[in-house]
Scaffold this motif. Structure first.
Motif, PDB file in Angstrom:
ATOM      1  N   SER A 201       0.760  -0.982  -0.139  1.00 55.54           N
ATOM      2  CA  SER A 201       0.053  -0.067   0.015  1.00 55.54           C
ATOM      3  C   SER A 201       1.014   1.320  -0.043  1.00 55.54           C
ATOM      4  O   SER A 201       0.303   2.344  -0.291  1.00 55.54           O
ATOM      5  N   GLY A 202       1.946   1.204   0.317  1.00 55.53           N
ATOM      6  CA  GLY A 202       3.142   2.501   0.560  1.00 55.53           C
ATOM      7  C   GLY A 202       2.637   3.216   1.786  1.00 55.53           C
ATOM      8  O   GLY A 202       3.003   4.284   1.615  1.00 55.53           O
ATOM      9  N   LYS A 203       1.719   2.779   2.500  1.00 53.82           N
ATOM     10  CA  LYS A 203       1.379   3.766   3.899  1.00 53.82           C
ATOM     11  C   LYS A 203       1.839   3.234   5.150  1.00 53.82           C
ATOM     12  O   LYS A 203       2.237   1.631   5.082  1.00 53.82           O
ATOM     13  N   HIS A 204       1.884   3.699   6.033  1.00 50.79           N
ATOM     14  CA  HIS A 204       2.448   3.338   7.258  1.00 50.79           C
ATOM     15  C   HIS A 204       1.269   2.421   7.865  1.00 50.79           C
ATOM     16  O   HIS A 204       0.024   2.782   7.916  1.00 50.79           O
ATOM     17  N   VAL A 205       1.700   1.293   8.637  1.00 49.25           N
ATOM     18  CA  VAL A 205       0.661   0.396   9.266  1.00 49.25           C
ATOM     19  C   VAL A 205       0.907   0.507  10.805  1.00 49.25           C
ATOM     20  O   VAL A 205       2.198   0.013  11.148  1.00 49.25           O
ATOM     21  N   PRO A 206       0.437   0.953  11.668  1.00 45.65           N
ATOM     22  CA  PRO A 206       0.518   0.792  13.076  1.00 45.65           C
ATOM     23  C   PRO A 206       0.891  -0.673  13.434  1.00 45.65           C
ATOM     24  O   PRO A 206       0.097  -1.598  12.917  1.00 45.65           O
ATOM     25  N   ALA A 207       1.603  -0.815  14.214  1.00 49.95           N
ATOM     26  CA  ALA A 207       1.699  -2.052  14.980  1.00 49.95           C
ATOM     27  C   ALA A 207       1.908  -2.040  16.391  1.00 49.95           C
ATOM     28  O   ALA A 207       2.250  -0.874  16.851  1.00 49.95           O
ATOM     29  N   GLY A 208       1.855  -3.041  17.257  1.00 45.53           N
ATOM     30  CA  GLY A 208       2.236  -3.212  18.490  1.00 45.53           C
ATOM     31  C   GLY A 208       3.482  -3.416  18.858  1.00 45.53           C
ATOM     32  O   GLY A 208       4.615  -2.797  18.226  1.00 45.53           O
ATOM     33  N   PHE A 209       3.998  -3.931  19.958  1.00 52.08           N
ATOM     34  CA  PHE A 209       5.409  -4.162  20.438  1.00 52.08           C
ATOM     35  C   PHE A 209       6.218  -4.839  19.247  1.00 52.08           C
ATOM     36  O   PHE A 209       7.380  -4.445  18.999  1.00 52.08           O
ATOM     37  N   PHE A 210       5.799  -5.834  18.623  1.00 49.30           N
ATOM     38  CA  PHE A 210       6.235  -6.517  17.511  1.00 49.30           C
ATOM     39  C   PHE A 210       5.228  -6.455  16.528  1.00 49.30           C
ATOM     40  O   PHE A 210       3.878  -6.675  16.545  1.00 49.30           O
ATOM     41  N   ASN A 211       5.591  -6.230  15.283  1.00 55.78           N
ATOM     42  CA  ASN A 211       4.532  -6.196  13.904  1.00 55.78           C
ATOM     43  C   ASN A 211       4.416  -7.678  13.691  1.00 55.78           C
ATOM     44  O   ASN A 211       5.134  -8.738  14.166  1.00 55.78           O
TER      45      ASN A 211
ATOM     46  N   GLU B 233       6.872   5.613  14.712  1.00 52.96           N
ATOM     47  CA  GLU B 233       6.800   5.271  13.160  1.00 52.96           C
ATOM     48  C   GLU B 233       6.642   3.772  12.814  1.00 52.96           C
ATOM     49  O   GLU B 233       5.931   3.703  11.943  1.00 52.96           O
ATOM     50  N   HIS B 234       7.137   3.180  13.627  1.00 49.50           N
ATOM     51  CA  HIS B 234       7.119   1.602  13.264  1.00 49.50           C
ATOM     52  C   HIS B 234       6.353   0.707  14.379  1.00 49.50           C
ATOM     53  O   HIS B 234       5.848  -0.239  13.933  1.00 49.50           O
ATOM     54  N   HIS B 235       6.046   1.269  15.511  1.00 45.71           N
ATOM     55  CA  HIS B 235       5.314   0.731  16.300  1.00 45.71           C
ATOM     56  C   HIS B 235       4.338   1.317  17.117  1.00 45.71           C
ATOM     57  O   HIS B 235       4.395   1.802  18.442  1.00 45.71           O
ATOM     58  N   GLU B 236       3.296   2.272  16.492  1.00 48.46           N
ATOM     59  CA  GLU B 236       2.713   3.181  16.827  1.00 48.46           C
ATOM     60  C   GLU B 236       1.583   2.663  17.916  1.00 48.46           C
ATOM     61  O   GLU B 236       1.509   3.355  18.974  1.00 48.46           O
ATOM     62  N   LEU B 237       1.154   1.560  17.888  1.00 44.66           N
ATOM     63  CA  LEU B 237       0.224   0.801  18.925  1.00 44.66           C
ATOM     64  C   LEU B 237       0.830   0.993  20.114  1.00 44.66           C
ATOM     65  O   LEU B 237       0.334   1.165  21.371  1.00 44.66           O
ATOM     66  N   TRP B 238       2.059   0.346  20.272  1.00 43.79           N
ATOM     67  CA  TRP B 238       2.888   0.154  21.467  1.00 43.79           C
ATOM     68  C   TRP B 238       3.448   1.615  22.100  1.00 43.79           C
ATOM     69  O   TRP B 238       3.362   1.686  23.412  1.00 43.79           O
ATOM     70  N   TYR B 239       3.838   2.662  21.115  1.00 47.57           N
ATOM     71  CA  TYR B 239       4.142   3.787  21.630  1.00 47.57           C
ATOM     72  C   TYR B 239       2.860   4.547  22.240  1.00 47.57           C
ATOM     73  O   TYR B 239       3.111   5.283  23.235  1.00 47.57           O
ATOM     74  N   ASN B 240       1.628   4.207  21.756  1.00 52.22           N
ATOM     75  CA  ASN B 240       0.349   4.933  22.112  1.00 52.22           C
ATOM     76  C   ASN B 240       0.458   4.388  23.699  1.00 52.22           C
ATOM     77  O   ASN B 240       0.086   5.133  24.715  1.00 52.22           O
ATOM     78  N   LYS B 241       0.500   3.019  23.961  1.00 51.41           N
ATOM     79  CA  LYS B 241       0.313   2.453  25.143  1.00 51.41           C
ATOM     80  C   LYS B 241       1.542   3.074  26.282  1.00 51.41           C
ATOM     81  O   LYS B 241       0.930   3.238  27.532  1.00 51.41           O
ATOM     82  N   VAL B 242       2.518   3.333  25.773  1.00 50.94           N
ATOM     83  CA  VAL B 242       3.685   3.622  26.770  1.00 50.94           C
ATOM     84  C   VAL B 242       3.282   5.079  27.178  1.00 50.94           C
ATOM     85  O   VAL B 242       3.999   5.571  28.415  1.00 50.94           O
ATOM     86  N   ASN B 243       2.814   6.058  26.187  1.00 47.66           N
ATOM     87  CA  ASN B 243       2.709   7.262  26.544  1.00 47.66           C
ATOM     88  C   ASN B 243       1.427   7.784  27.166  1.00 47.66           C
ATOM     89  O   ASN B 243       1.077   8.823  27.020  1.00 47.66           O
ATOM     90  N   LYS B 244       0.642   6.716  27.468  1.00 40.77           N
ATOM     91  CA  LYS B 244      -0.727   6.952  28.077  1.00 40.77           C
ATOM     92  C   LYS B 244      -0.450   7.568  29.465  1.00 40.77           C
ATOM     93  O   LYS B 244       0.353   7.077  30.487  1.00 40.77           O
TER      94      LYS B 244
END
Length: 350
Positions: A240-250, A339-350
């Motif tokens: 797709s060429g688009k960024h795909v959000p992922a957790g701690f590991f994709n 950029e590479h693990h956005e779902l994990w990043y959001n959990k860490v910064n809550k």
């Protein structure tokens, strides 16, 4: 008169002896053949003189009465003959499956495995030359986020270095005779291969132990969850060429964790234990057939794992900006995490 009498007596004795010889030969020919005595070794040999000597010229003797004993005519069917020593393998003269193993190892595994390794290697080189490393879209922020503990990093590097040692020595064992013998000579290559074999054998248990520990440490973080299906459908954003959000590991890292590291790693380890004859907790008969099957499984799984590991090593080192920091220092930049693990990043910064 005495001389005439002696001549007559001599003639009479010769005639009587000749008659007795003819009579005894006739009676012996009429007697049935005596049954052959059993051979001390338990193997009955057929007569060496054929009933019809003329049959040797036209080949019919070989069809009706083989000249070899039965142990040699059936040796290619893997019989276990009688031996008086404990080693049962000594009773097999010719193992038919040994030729099948040689064809699989030197034909299918060596040839197609070599092509698979070459395609993976040159594919990675082409990707690096054409696209280069994956860069971050934003500059590094300087804010670090803890990603791996010291024990996780230590276990990872023990597993990584033991795997590299096993892969290099294993490739030399499998392919070394094709390029190393012409360069080094047979004697030097034999000594060098013995060193490689010892490195390979002693690194195996360390590799297995690191796999088990690393699995227990990170199995919870590799359970399929949110974002994995979207990553799979877009193949990590490549399609797709688009960024795909992922957790701690994709999802790609989870495939490597479950199939590449855990499944193939344990298959390689278990078959390697059979080849080293150190299988714990169970009794295994280390006979030729068992060793040949273990060798085929070990070689095939090793080549497949090495092929997958090339991509893992490339992405985790020079293929992606900032990816090595996590396993090197234990922390990653916030920009990389977002950029590479956005779902994990959001959990860490809550």
């Amino acid at each position: 008169m005495n001389q005439s009498f002696s001549k007559a007596l001599s003639s009479l004795v010769m005639a009587a002896g000749l008659s007795l010889a003819i009579m005894s030969g006739s009676s012996f020919a009429e007697r049935p053949p005596m049954a052959p005595l059993p051979s001390p070794s338990g193997v009955d040999f057929p007569p060496s003189v054929p009933a019809n000597p003329n049959s040797l010229a036209n080949g019919t003797q070989a069809q009706s009465q083989p000249a070899n004993p039965s142990i040699f005519t059936t040796a290619n069917s893997d019989p276990y003959n009688f031996v008086s020593i404990p080693d049962k393998e000594a009773s097999v003269l010719i193992q038919r499956s040994g030729e099948q193993w040689r064809v699989i190892r030197n034909g299918i595994i060596t040839v197609y495995g070599g092509w698979l390794l070459a395609l993976a290697f040159f594919g990675i080189v082409a990707m690096y030359v054409v696209k280069g490393p994956i860069k971050l879209h934003e500059p590094m922020s300087g804010n670090l986020i803890k990603r791996f503990s010291f024990l996780e990093r230590l276990t990872h590097w023990v597993m990584a270095y033991s795997f590299i040692g096993l892969a290099l020595t294993g490739l030399l064992i499998l392919y070394g005779k094709y390029f190393a013998i012409p360069l080094m000579g047979g004697v030097a290559y034999g000594s060098f291969l013995m060193v490689c074999k010892n490195i390979h054998n002693f690194s195996g248990p360390l590799f297995t132990l690191s796999i088990i520990i690393f699995f227990l440490l990170l199995v919870r973080k590799n359970i399929p969850g949110e974002g994995d299906m979207a990553w799979l459908m877009s193949f990590g954003g490549i399609l797709s060429g688009k960024h795909v959000p992922a957790g701690f590991f994709n999802f790609g890292e989870k495939i490597w964790f479950w199939f590449g590291m855990t499944f193939l790693g344990l298959v390689i380890s278990s078959s390697g234990f059979v080849l080293d004859m150190i299988v714990p907790f169970m009794e295994v008969q280390y006979i030729r057939g068992t060793m040949q099957i273990a060798n085929i499984v070990h070689s095939s799984a090793s080549i497949l794992m090495t092929t997958m590991a090339m991509g893992h090593i490339y992405i985790g080192s020079i293929g992606m900006q900032g990816s090595l920091d996590g396993m090197r220092t234990g922390s990653v930049d916030a920009t990389w995490a977002k950029e590479h693990h956005e779902l994990w990043y959001n959990k860490v910064n809550k």
